[in-house]
Each structure stands twice: as structure tokens, then as C-alpha cells.
Design an enzyme around this catalytic site. Structure first.
Site, mmCIF file in Angstrom:
data_model
loop_
_atom_site.group_PDB
_atom_site.id
_atom_site.type_symbol
_atom_site.label_atom_id
_atom_site.label_comp_id
_atom_site.label_asym_id
_atom_site.label_seq_id
_atom_site.Cartn_x
_atom_site.Cartn_y
_atom_site.Cartn_z
ATOM 1 C CG ASP A 49 -0.348 -0.072 2.526
ATOM 2 O OD1 ASP A 49 0.896 -0.184 2.594
ATOM 3 O OD2 ASP A 49 -1.085 -0.013 3.529
ATOM 4 C CB SER A 50 4.570 1.779 -0.113
ATOM 5 O OG SER A 50 4.823 0.651 -0.929
ATOM 6 C CG ASP A 88 0.344 -4.091 2.053
ATOM 7 O OD1 ASP A 88 0.478 -4.969 2.925
ATOM 8 O OD2 ASP A 88 1.200 -3.204 1.837
ATOM 9 C CE LYS A 118 3.204 -5.888 3.752
ATOM 10 N NZ LYS A 118 2.720 -4.774 4.582
ATOM 11 C CD GLU A 120 0.581 -1.571 8.155
ATOM 12 O OE1 GLU A 120 0.274 -0.815 9.104
ATOM 13 O OE2 GLU A 120 1.075 -1.153 7.093
ATOM 14 C CD GLU A 187 7.842 -0.414 7.813
ATOM 15 O OE1 GLU A 187 6.891 -1.108 7.416
ATOM 16 O OE2 GLU A 187 8.065 0.757 7.417
#
Ligand code: KIV
Length: 273
Positions: A49-50, A88, A118, A120, A187
Site C-alpha cells: 500500500d506504499s 496489502d 499482507k 498490519e 519493520e
């Protein structure tokens, strides 16, 4: 089952089996052409999602939508053949309940063909990870610095730089492992903690700003190619494409203005009578 291609794509179990073995190479990509390049060298391509920052110029990943992820995930699948493509789940699309997470993950995997999602979060996402994993959705977890939480964190700061902070991050990594994640991104954590986590969890740890002690590494492609204007300390620039692209565009603009492009070699001749 009919066989569609001679090249077999790596799967989440393949990556899970690499714990403690040859380091796992992960790189982000959001487009077909860069995916084809990454596919030649990487084990996993992450449609991160960057892309909100890199492609859309957003300040954080918070505004990224499912639609943005699906479009780019589909492009990366079309461009790649061998790497496992992990996508993501964007902020707000999975946190409310495990059912919401399942519906979003199923939609994203169906519409893109990606092989895993993925998400978080550590302990707070463990029930969700278990729910997805038990229902056919491989999950790569993400602990340590979790950028989608920027509005509560206040800034993108390295984690675990004081031993007093280690227990919470360790509990997160153990919880996602126990819940069935096939790997975990760690991270921006201090090296001794990354080492300890990698020793303690039986799934591969994929570091970003977490030292070479991890089982694999991930970087954002535009950061390592020298295309991003600002990058965190942990990014190594393997290329400096920014000035090269700048020069190419400047040359193009100059030649268009001077009418030296297109030249005769770029023009279609008339058919001979
Ligand atoms: O979105 C992303 O690119 C990521 C990596 C930084 C791990 O989540």
C-alpha cells in the site's frame, strides 16, 4: 487440474519452508513492466500500500482504497510468472472484524489472482489471521512499525530501541505465528530485537529496516532505484534512476521543440505503388 504454464509460481508454503535457509528476496512493484523485472530476481513481489505515496503522492497509506490495490495487483500478476505476489489489505478494509477481513481478502485475491495478502498488526490481528488462514487465505503479517497506524503513532519512528519495548513486539510476532501467518514483515526495529524475533519464530521474518539478521528483506522499489525524493535511513540506493529519467525527458522536450524528433527513422513511409 489443467496446467496453464510451464513456470510454476512460488506459493506461500514454498516461502514458509524457506525459514532459516537461503535469504528470501522481496521487492515491491505496482506495474506490469517493473513486475516482469522483479520476477527475474525476486522470490516475492509485494504490491504494497506504499503505492499510495509512490504512485499517488499521498502523505501516508491511510487513504489507499481496495480499488487502488486491485488495479495494481492485477497489473503485477500480468507482468510476473514465477514470484509469489503478496498484496496489502489497505487501512479500513480488514480491521473491523474477521468477517470483514475475509470478504476483503477474498475479493482482492479473486480480482487480482495474487497468492497471499499482507495485513498490519500483531496480537490484535491474531484472530483474524487464524480465520483467514483456516479459510484458504495465506497471510503475511506485519509487526514493528506499522505505517497504517501513523495517526496514533504520530511519526514513522524505529521500534524496539529500548529493551523495555521488546516484549510487546515479541508477543506480536509470536501471536501472528501461532495464528497461522506464513511469514512476518518486521519493520524498523533495532537489530538485536530483529535477531531475537528471527530466532524465536518458526516462520520467515522479512526485514525492512530490521538488519540482515532476518530471513529475508523487502524494500520499496522506487526507494532503492533512487526515484523517491525522501527515503528512510534503512534504504540502500542500488540505482540512481532519477537523474537518468530527468535527462531523458529533458532531451525529448528539447528535440520536440527543435523538431529533430521524430526523425525519418521514426516515420511510416508510404506504401510503394
Ligand atoms: O507497503 C509496503 O510497501 C510495505 C513494505 C514497506 C513492507 O508494506
Amino acid at each position: 487440474m489443467s496446467v496453464q504454464s510451464d513456470i510454476r509460481r512460488l506459493t506461500a508454503p514454498d516461502i514458509r519452508a524457506r525459514k532459516g535457509g537461503e535469504p528470501i528476496v522481496v521487492l515491491t512493484s505496482y506495474h506490469a513492466h517493473t513486475a516482469a523485472l522483479a520476477d527475474k530476481h525476486c522470490d516475492v513481489i509485494l504490491v504494497g500500500d506504499s503505492l499510495g505515496m509512490v504512485m499517488h503522492g499521498l502523505e501516508s497509506t491511510v487513504p489507499v482504497t481496495i480499488e487502488m490495490m486491485v488495479l495494481q495487483g492485477h497489473a503485477v500478476m500480468r507482468g510476473s510468472k514465477r514470484a509469489l505476489v503478496v498484496i496489502d489489505l489497505p487501512f479500513g478494509s480488514y480491521e473491523a472484524s474477521k468477517e470483514q477481513a475475509f470478504m476483503t481478502a477474498a475479493q482482492v485475491l479473486k480480482q487480482t489472482g495474487c497468492g497471499a495478502v499482507k495485513l498490519e498488526g500483531g496480537r490484535r490481528m491474531a484472530d483474524t489471521i487464524r480465520f483467514l488462514s483456516e479459510r484458504g487465505i495465506p497471510v503475511m503479517a506485519h509487526v514493528g512499525l506499522t505505517p497504517q497506524a501513523i495517526n496514533v503513532l504520530g511519526s514513522f519512528r524505529a521500534q524496539g530501541r529500548e529493551e523495555a519495548d521488546w516484549a510487546a513486539i515479541e508477543d506480536d510476532a509470536l501471536a501472528v505465528t501461532e495464528a497461522g501467518a506464513f511469514s512476518v514483515v518486521i519493520e524498523a526495529v533495532a537489530e538485536p530485537l530483529a535477531r531475537k524475533l528471527t530466532e524465536r519464530v518458526p516462520i520467515p521474518t522479512i526485514g525492512i529496516g530490521a538488519s540482515a539478521a532476518c530471513d529475508g528483506q523487502v524494500l520499496v522499489m522506487e526507494d532503492m532505484l533512487g526515484l523517491s525524493p525522501r527515503v528512510p535511513k534503512f534504504v540502500k540506493r542500488y540505482g540512481d534512476l532519477g537523474p537518468g529519467i530527468d535527462k531523458a525527458i529533458a532531451d525529448y522536450a528539447r528535440e520536440v521543440r527543435a523538431r529533430t524528433f521524430p526523425g525519418p527513422e521514426h516515420v511510416y513511409p508510404m506504401k510503394k505503388k
